[in-house]
Design an enzyme around this catalytic site. Structure first.
Site, PDB file in Angstrom:
ATOM      1  N   LYS A 146      30.427   0.040  67.399  1.00  0.00           N
ATOM      2  CA  LYS A 146      29.309  -0.829  67.035  1.00  0.00           C
ATOM      3  C   LYS A 146      29.653  -1.589  65.758  1.00  0.00           C
ATOM      4  O   LYS A 146      29.200  -1.220  64.670  1.00  0.00           O
ATOM      5  CB  LYS A 146      28.052   0.019  66.827  1.00  0.00           C
TER       6      LYS A 146
HETATM    7  N1  PMP Z   1      25.211  -1.267  74.281  1.00  0.00           N
HETATM    8  C1  PMP Z   1      24.965  -1.862  73.107  1.00  0.00           C
HETATM    9  C2  PMP Z   1      25.527  -3.225  72.842  1.00  0.00           C
HETATM   10  C3  PMP Z   1      24.189  -1.213  72.138  1.00  0.00           C
HETATM   11  O1  PMP Z   1      23.938  -1.807  70.964  1.00  0.00           O
HETATM   12  C4  PMP Z   1      23.663   0.056  72.423  1.00  0.00           C
HETATM   13  C5  PMP Z   1      22.806   0.754  71.396  1.00  0.00           C
HETATM   14  N2  PMP Z   1      23.579   1.526  70.515  1.00  0.00           N
HETATM   15  C6  PMP Z   1      23.948   0.648  73.662  1.00  0.00           C
HETATM   16  C7  PMP Z   1      24.726  -0.055  74.568  1.00  0.00           C
HETATM   17  C8  PMP Z   1      23.471   2.029  73.987  1.00  0.00           C
HETATM   18  O2  PMP Z   1      24.164   2.972  73.219  1.00  0.00           O
HETATM   19  P1  PMP Z   1      23.481   4.335  72.730  1.00  0.00           P
HETATM   20  O3  PMP Z   1      22.921   4.984  73.932  1.00  0.00           O
HETATM   21  O4  PMP Z   1      24.598   5.102  72.117  1.00  0.00           O
HETATM   22  O5  PMP Z   1      22.425   3.955  71.752  1.00  0.00           O
END
Ligand code: PMP
Length: 322
Positions: A167
């Site tokens: 991220k």
């Molecule tokens: N894709 C993106 C681009 C995101 O920002 C997120 C949120 N973190 C997710 C998928 C889902 O990831 P997670 O379940 O780890 O929050």
């Protein structure tokens, strides 16, 4: 969310942040306008939820360690040197959640960033880094319980453009262009395809469909973020519902013909998609698999399912007078 100035909770108590190695009032946690990350998006962050269990008077932080492990992977790629292990980051987080005395659902936002105060330098190896953390009250991110989505005209960046498994702050320009286009057109969320036309993800969520009795989700090679909610849902579907889970590339038109579709993410939880590009998905109502998984997931994240308590860090907030 966007216009909230989230520096207080319960009306009278000031929120604190972890900033430059210490817990300080949030409105004292300020960076210079010359901060590198502000200009170039040179940061990695996490979104972690603390889910408030009203009956127990406790906060359950969901899969905190896995979030910090992903943050540390991001630090490695962006040469962000922060002096904390995942374990120490968990301890810092628990301390701040206790300090902030929350008694409702919260969003925990750690940020590792290039803190160097320098204007034109693109050499990551030369730039100093720091870590900061805030916790803020946080409700329903998507603002709705069922989603009407559109396919975005923006394509998901490829891993060899900006790494897609972490991220990084800068990559969210891609997400925001897609989300803004979708919401300005009256949809709730965007479904973003990769350069090769396969489904990648939502602007901040992973995508699932139910088709042929299987739960199907794009592979990480389709440049979807390896979501922690996604991985949890895959485990719950297989272990608790006995459904076969398949990671494979998905064509756009497969989503139109799916029996069910939903999005998953820390902010979005598990939210059914009932319409895509003005076509109903399945019956146009949340389907049985989505509904069953959603119920399982919501019990797990507030610590109501003893089998999955190891996914939760329990915190009892103790409000300290400001
Ligand atoms: N894709 C993106 C681009 C995101 O920002 C997120 C949120 N973190 C997710 C998928 C889902 O990831 P997670 O379940 O780890 O929050």
């Amino acid at each position: 969310m966007g216009t909230n100035k989230a520096t207080s909770v319960n009306g009278n108590q000031k929120l604190h942040a972890f900033f430059q190695g210490a817990v300080v009032p949030m409105d004292e946690a300020k960076v210079s306008v010359t901060t590198h990350a502000l200009h170039y998006g040179t940061a990695v962050f996490e979104g972690i939820r603390g889910n408030w269990n009203e009956e127990q008077g406790k906060m359950f932080i969901f899969r905190m360690r896995e979030h910090y492990e992903r943050l540390i992977r991001g630090c490695k790629i962006l040469l962000l040197d922060i002096p904390y292990t995942a374990e120490q980051l968990c301890d810092i987080t628990v301390e701040l959640v206790v300090r902030n005395g929350h008694n409702s659902d919260i969003y925990i936002r750690p940020l590792a960033y290039k803190s160097a105060e320098v204007v034109a330098n693109l050499k990551l190896q030369e730039l100093a880094s720091d870590f900061t953390l805030i916790t803020v009250p946080f409700g329903n991110y998507l603002g709705t319980d069922i989603l009407k989505c559109c396919t975005s005209s923006w394509r998901r960046v490829d891993d060899n453009m900006i790494p897609t498994q972490i991220k990084s702050a800068g990559i969210y320009v891609n997400s925001m262009l897609a989300k803004t286009e979708a919401t300005l057109a009256g949809f709730d969320e965007a479904i973003i395809l990769g350069q090769d036309g396969h489904v990648s993800e939502g602007s901040g969520e992973n995508v699932f469909m139910v088709a042929g009795g299987k739960l199907v989700t794009p592979r990480s090679e389709d440049n979807a973020l390896p979501g922690i909610t996604r991985e949890s849902i895959m485990q719950l579907a297989a272990a608790e519902l006995g459904i076969e889970v398949v990671e494979r590339s998905i064509d756009r038109s497969e989503l139109y013909l799916a029996d069910e579709m939903f999005l998953s993410g820390t902010a979005a939880h598990l939210t059914p998609v009932v319409e895509l590009d003005r076509r109903p998905i399945g019956t146009g109502e949340p389907g049985p698999v989505s509904t069953a998984l959603q119920k399982l997931y919501f019990d797990v994240v507030v610590g109501r399912n003893p089998k999955y308590l190891h996914w939760c860090t329990t915190v009892v907030p103790q409000a300290v007078p400001a």
